[in-house]
Write a protein that holds these residues in place. Structure first.
Motif, PDB file in Angstrom:
ATOM      1  N   THR A 156      22.029  -4.258  17.188  1.00  0.00           N
ATOM      2  CA  THR A 156      20.900  -3.842  16.146  1.00  0.00           C
ATOM      3  C   THR A 156      21.199  -3.543  14.808  1.00  0.00           C
ATOM      4  N   LEU A 157      20.602  -2.512  14.525  1.00  0.00           N
ATOM      5  CA  LEU A 157      20.838  -2.152  12.953  1.00  0.00           C
ATOM      6  C   LEU A 157      21.612  -1.283  12.973  1.00  0.00           C
ATOM      7  N   THR A 198      18.910   7.933  10.200  1.00  0.00           N
ATOM      8  CA  THR A 198      18.833   7.904  10.830  1.00  0.00           C
ATOM      9  C   THR A 198      17.861   6.363  11.903  1.00  0.00           C
ATOM     10  N   ASN A 199      16.849   6.722  11.514  1.00  0.00           N
ATOM     11  CA  ASN A 199      15.651   6.184  12.068  1.00  0.00           C
ATOM     12  C   ASN A 199      15.881   4.407  11.213  1.00  0.00           C
ATOM     13  N   LEU A 200      16.756   3.678  11.353  1.00  0.00           N
ATOM     14  CA  LEU A 200      16.882   2.332  10.679  1.00  0.00           C
ATOM     15  C   LEU A 200      15.761   1.337  11.177  1.00  0.00           C
ATOM     16  N   THR A 201      15.434   0.609   9.465  1.00  0.00           N
ATOM     17  CA  THR A 201      14.242  -0.059   9.525  1.00  0.00           C
ATOM     18  C   THR A 201      14.860  -1.621   8.100  1.00  0.00           C
ATOM     19  N   SER A 202      14.658  -2.574   8.521  1.00  0.00           N
ATOM     20  CA  SER A 202      14.975  -3.557   7.189  1.00  0.00           C
ATOM     21  C   SER A 202      14.466  -3.240   5.741  1.00  0.00           C
ATOM     22  N   GLU A 245      21.408 -11.008  -2.427  1.00  0.00           N
ATOM     23  CA  GLU A 245      22.463 -10.466  -1.557  1.00  0.00           C
ATOM     24  C   GLU A 245      21.272  -9.524  -0.658  1.00  0.00           C
ATOM     25  N   ILE A 246      20.769  -8.971  -1.347  1.00  0.00           N
ATOM     26  CA  ILE A 246      19.814  -8.382  -0.875  1.00  0.00           C
ATOM     27  C   ILE A 246      18.925  -8.573   0.208  1.00  0.00           C
ATOM     28  N   ARG A 247      18.159 -10.312  -0.716  1.00  0.00           N
ATOM     29  CA  ARG A 247      17.614 -10.461  -0.097  1.00  0.00           C
ATOM     30  C   ARG A 247      18.162 -10.869   1.471  1.00  0.00           C
ATOM     31  N   ASN A 248      19.604 -11.921   1.875  1.00  0.00           N
ATOM     32  CA  ASN A 248      19.945 -11.519   2.612  1.00  0.00           C
ATOM     33  C   ASN A 248      20.332 -10.788   3.928  1.00  0.00           C
ATOM     34  N   LEU A 249      20.181 -10.121   3.297  1.00  0.00           N
ATOM     35  CA  LEU A 249      20.740  -8.405   4.189  1.00  0.00           C
ATOM     36  C   LEU A 249      18.799  -7.891   4.348  1.00  0.00           C
ATOM     37  N   ILE A 272      19.308 -10.842   7.506  1.00  0.00           N
ATOM     38  CA  ILE A 272      19.745 -10.547   8.663  1.00  0.00           C
ATOM     39  C   ILE A 272      18.870  -9.507   9.998  1.00  0.00           C
ATOM     40  N   THR A 273      18.740  -8.145   9.119  1.00  0.00           N
ATOM     41  CA  THR A 273      18.159  -7.412   9.874  1.00  0.00           C
ATOM     42  C   THR A 273      16.985  -7.528  10.447  1.00  0.00           C
ATOM     43  N   GLU A 274      15.759  -8.150  10.246  1.00  0.00           N
ATOM     44  CA  GLU A 274      14.442  -8.593  10.417  1.00  0.00           C
ATOM     45  C   GLU A 274      15.108  -9.766  11.190  1.00  0.00           C
ATOM     46  N   CYS A 275      16.328 -10.634  12.001  1.00  0.00           N
ATOM     47  CA  CYS A 275      16.183 -11.638  12.882  1.00  0.00           C
ATOM     48  C   CYS A 275      16.673 -10.652  13.464  1.00  0.00           C
ATOM     49  N   ILE A 276      17.081  -9.157  13.340  1.00  0.00           N
ATOM     50  CA  ILE A 276      17.946  -8.876  14.687  1.00  0.00           C
ATOM     51  C   ILE A 276      16.903  -7.907  15.205  1.00  0.00           C
ATOM     52  N   VAL A 277      15.891  -7.608  14.185  1.00  0.00           N
ATOM     53  CA  VAL A 277      14.740  -6.935  14.978  1.00  0.00           C
ATOM     54  C   VAL A 277      14.331  -7.786  15.871  1.00  0.00           C
ATOM     55  N   GLN A 278      14.088  -8.511  15.615  1.00  0.00           N
ATOM     56  CA  GLN A 278      12.495  -9.555  16.016  1.00  0.00           C
ATOM     57  C   GLN A 278      13.609 -10.547  16.922  1.00  0.00           C
TER      58      GLN A 278
END
Length: 399
Positions: free
Chosen positions: A48-49, A69-73, A355-359, A362-368
């Motif tokens: 999870t994020l 609290t409401n995390l998104t990419s 590095e920000i593109r990497n984050l 990674i977060t998009e892959c987790i969400v999807q």
């Protein structure tokens, strides 16, 4: 032996530490804050994020998401960018000349992107507050300017205000002015500005402005001289070459690929710096399909190798943008290996962007729920990176 006044290059070793020693020490200290391979390993294992947020608290990012609290990419990207902006402007506050001007030039790229974003919004009627929220924080103008850019009226007075606000009163105004002079002829009538902006595709306008910016930045670095000129001019030439190849590739299937426009409009978009200029860019003006683009690049081994992969691998297997990013990351990392030059500041900003593109990836892959793709990022200062492993092999074989 003469004891008279001597001219010392601003980029030379003699005065560098005296002028720029403290900010250089700061930016080299910032290097230690990049995510390490172990950090990437931990966050790519997250489900999870919220887990990513907790893992990043153990890194230089620390509590950068403490109030979220409401995390998104998008939130990860915004907060990480804001952290970069704070660090960048702290460096700018410590800078004497010519470093101050050099750091200002870094922001001009983002100013161009922001103005283009606002002009796109102007032509499509989007909400100004939404547009300003999407602007890059390193390229912000004062709020009144930001709001004026997309709100000019469709009358002669409105066109004049657009010219004065966008093309004159911003640090990147000279690039707009030069472009419009080249494209629209005499700008005495302010309505002509409106005509040019409406008739020219926004991407063509953006590429033209970026060409002028890269050439101008290159000229500044040559004037600074010394190690700065050697390091930075190489980085900017690589950017110019990528731009020329992408402009050609993206023109296929558009009016810019028509024979007459290839020789005129498209050719004008190619920067007059880089390994490809002038012989390579001259070849690119005659290219009208991907196979011919590969042939035109055959005399330039680095770019031919990249394009060869593009032609022979599927989109799933290969991204030409990622391959350019990978090459540039290597060059930016190498900028840290030499001392007493201003290129390290530019390299730092660009590596942080990666590095920000990497984050975000990674977060998009987790969400999807695409864990199969989660490791398709370009780590920064990784001991296991492809080019470092290759250098190690070559050194081992030489012994």
């Amino acid at each position: 032996m003469s004891y008279g006044p001597q001219t010392i290059s601003m980029g030379g070793l003699v005065t560098f530490n005296m002028q720029h020693g403290f900010p250089e020490a700061l930016v080299r200290g910032y290097r230690s804050g990049f995510l390490k391979d172990s950090d990437y390993h931990h966050i790519t294992q997250c489900e999870t994020l919220e887990d990513v947020k907790l893992n990043l608290q153990e890194t230089d990012y620390d509590q950068f998401l403490s109030n979220e609290t409401n995390l998104t990419s998008a939130i990860f990207e915004t907060k990480a960018l804001n952290k970069l902006v704070v660090e960048f402007f702290y460096l700018r506050a410590q800078a004497s000349e010519p470093l101050g001007t050099f750091l200002d030039y870094i922001t001009y790229e983002y100013m161009i992107e922001n103005v283009m974003l606002l002009l796109r919004g102007t032509l499509s009627g989007r909400n100004v507050n939404e547009l300003i929220e999407q602007c890059h924080p390193l390229g912000m103008f004062k709020e009144s300017t930001m709001r004026n850019i997309p709100s000019f009226e469709s009358n002669p007075r409105g066109y004049a205000e657009l010219y004065e606000t966008v093309l004159v009163d911003t640090p990147v105004g000279p690039y707009f002015s030069k472009y419009l002079e080249q494209s629209g002829g005499n700008l005495a009538a302010a309505s002509e500005v409106r005509n040019v902006l409406e008739e020219v595709q926004i991407e063509i306008l953006k590429n033209s402005l970026m060409k002028l910016y890269l050439e101008d930045f290159h000229s500044l670095c040559e004037k600074i001289g010394g190690e700065t000129a050697e390091v930075m001019c190489a980085l900017l030439r690589a950017r110019a070459d990528r731009a020329a190849i992408n402009i050609t590739l993206n023109s296929f299937g558009t009016p810019l690929n028509e024979p007459t426009l290839r020789e005129s409009d498209r050719k004008r978009l190619y920067p007059s710096i880089g390994e490809l200029y002038p012989a390579g860019t001259e070849l690119l003006t005659r290219v009208d399909e991907e196979v011919k683009l590969g042939q035109a690049l055959s005399s330039f081994p680095t770019y031919h190798s990249i394009f060869d992969k593009f032609m022979n691998l599927s989109a799933e297997e290969f991204s030409i943008d990622d391959e350019f990013y990978r090459r540039e990351v290597r060059m930016y990392e190498l900028a840290f290996e030499s001392q007493m030059h201003l290129g390290v500041f530019y390299a730092y900003v660009k590596l942080k962007e990666q590095e920000i593109r990497n984050l975000v990836w990674i977060t998009e892959c987790i969400v999807q729920r695409r864990k199969d793709k989660i490791n398709n990022f370009i780590a920064v200062f990784s001991p296991g990176s492809e080019w470092r492993a290759e250098s190690t092999r070559k050194n081992h074989n030489s012994h």
